[in-house]
Design an enzyme around this catalytic site. Structure first.
Site, PDB file in Angstrom:
ATOM      1  CD  GLU A   1      -2.491   1.276   2.700  1.00 36.45           C
ATOM      2  OE1 GLU A   1      -3.379   2.133   2.842  1.00 36.45           O
ATOM      3  OE2 GLU A   1      -2.163   0.484   3.611  1.00 36.45           O
ATOM      4  CG  HIS A   2       1.363   3.516   3.004  1.00 34.26           C
ATOM      5  ND1 HIS A   2       0.643   2.720   3.881  1.00 34.26           N
ATOM      6  CD2 HIS A   2       0.617   4.618   2.790  1.00 34.26           C
ATOM      7  CE1 HIS A   2      -0.485   3.339   4.191  1.00 34.26           C
ATOM      8  NE2 HIS A   2      -0.544   4.486   3.539  1.00 34.26           N
TER       9      HIS A   2
END
Length: 443
Positions: A320-321
């Site tokens: 995600e990040h």
């Protein structure tokens, strides 16, 4: 390829078993909400949120009274962060143009970007009041021009969190409910006696919220699969040190007990140093009781030989990040294809994106970055095409070709839609149930 795991997380089989248990709970809960409506929602709110009131929707007077508890400095900070999100969302909206083109004489094609007519925004807040999530969903939907914005958030310490309610209200929410979890997204999507259903669900949440959105997809639209937070740090020893890497990993691990956090590096000394720093920081971090569980069960440290190997592993994990701190950050920007959002350089960090810098923090998890990006203003818009034929000549020419192509596939009724135009606007006799003949002028 030489890839070494200095630390592994929970096996995939165990994670899949957890997912299956969650799915079963969600399915039965949604079925109950559909069958019993407000009664089921109230029972769930009392059971899980420990919160009961006559109606879970806040009145305008209640909203004003709650917002009055927010300090002037907190309001200023909320307004600043929301302005950054709105500014970037507006720039994105301005890039999405309606088009209309005449593709040939008498044939006009186009598309319009139309806002979704109602959206349900879920803002997590049972463990931590996620003020920023209101900007990301509510304010962005407002920029898109959504005419009905519904916002739900659970109570925090037994009552509506003033800062979250302020952010929802300032963001442009038309209806605010103090509801959390499956009961919130279920009520918004399915509808109850007192809550009209929405067309689209957006916002992050825990594993139960994410699974509820997945099961509700089709009945309503969803933004993306946004489950528990994931973070990856891609680092070498030219741009990062162990303290920086450990801080950035644990900064996201504190979200919950199942937040994957991965260090990907080509430096053994940096990898080993980061492991030591994580142990040190967990001894002083106030949220260590949460972050430690995520790190122990979902943390990984992966050592590669080359940058190409790091790139391949990063795209496979599709975190995600993804925080990149190397001597070639722009190379990763140019070559990475599967992720939620990139944070480039040691001066940048995921918390900036989460809270204030202006990009949206609702991002794909569980490898969904392979097929979708994160929430943005475009998720609240539907691109609809239209077509218009304005001359007899175009109606005849397109109709003749369309007729023959329909017959090629065996669709006689389709062909007749074309044929009737050929007869009326071209004066050409096409026998019923046959394709248009090939005329010399068309050859």
């Amino acid at each position: 390829m030489t890839i070494e795991y200095l630390k592994r997380g929970k096996p995939e089989a165990d994670r899949a078993e957890d997912d299956a248990k969650t799915a079963a709970v969600v399915a039965s809960t949604l079925k109950d909400i559909e069958a019993r409506g407000d009664v089921a929602v109230r029972e769930l709110a009392v059971k899980f949120d420990k919160y009961e009131r006559e109606t879970y929707r806040l009145s305008e007077a209640e909203i004003e009274a709650i917002i009055a508890k927010v300090s002037p400095q907190e309001m200023a900070d909320i307004r600043f962060a929301q302005e950054q999100v709105r500014n970037f969302a507006q720039a994105q909206r301005d890039s999405m143009l309606d088009i209309e083109v005449e593709t040939m004489p008498g044939v006009i094609l186009g598309h319009k970007n139309i806002p979704v007519q109602s959206v349900g925004c879920y803002v997590p807040g049972g463990k931590f009041p996620m003020v920023a999530s209101a900007h990301m969903s509510v304010a962005t939907a407002s920029v898109a021009g959504v005419p009905r914005i519904v916002a739900c958030t659970p109570p925090f310490n037994g009552e509506p969190n003033p800062a979250v309610i302020a952010a929802m209200h300032l963001g442009g929410a038309h209806e605010i409910y103090v509801l959390g979890g499956i009961q919130a997204v279920g009520a918004m999507a399915i509808g109850t006696e007192t809550i009209d259903p929405v067309h689209l669900l957006v916002g992050p949440g825990n594993a139960f919220v994410a699974e509820a959105k997945r099961q509700l997809f089709g009945r309503v639209g969803i933004d993306l699969f946004a489950g528990p937070t994931e973070t990856m740090v891609i680092a070498d020893d030219t741009a990062a040190d162990a303290e920086l890497c450990a801080t950035d990993l644990l900064g996201q691990a504190e979200h919950g007990y199942n937040s994957p956090c991965v260090l990907l590096t080509n430096s053994r000394s940096l990898a080993e140093g980061t492991l030591q720093e994580i142990d040190r920081i967990l001894g002083i971090l106030p949220t260590a009781s949460t972050a430690k569980v995520s790190w122990e069960e979902y943390g990984e440290v992966i050592l590669c030989d080359t940058y190409d190997e790091m790139l391949e592993v990063a795209d496979d994990i599709a975190s995600e990040h993804v925080q990149v701190m190397t001597d070639r950050d722009d190379w990763f920007l140019e070559n990475m294809t599967c992720y939620g959002a990139l944070f480039l350089g040691a001066r940048t960090n995921v918390a900036n994106g989460d809270k204030v810098i202006g990009t949206n923090h609702t991002l794909p998890t569980k490898k969904a970055g392979r097929y979708t990006g994160g929430l943005w203003v475009g998720k609240f818009l539907k691109t609809h095409s239209y077509q218009k034929v304005t001359t007899d000549e175009a109606a005849t020419m397109v109709g003749e070709i369309g007729s023959r192509l329909c017959m090629l596939e065996g669709f006689v009724g389709h062909a007749e839609q074309c044929n009737i135009r050929v007869r009326r606007y071209g004066g050409i006799n096409v026998p019923y149930g046959e394709g248009a003949p090939v005329r010399e002028a068309a050859e």
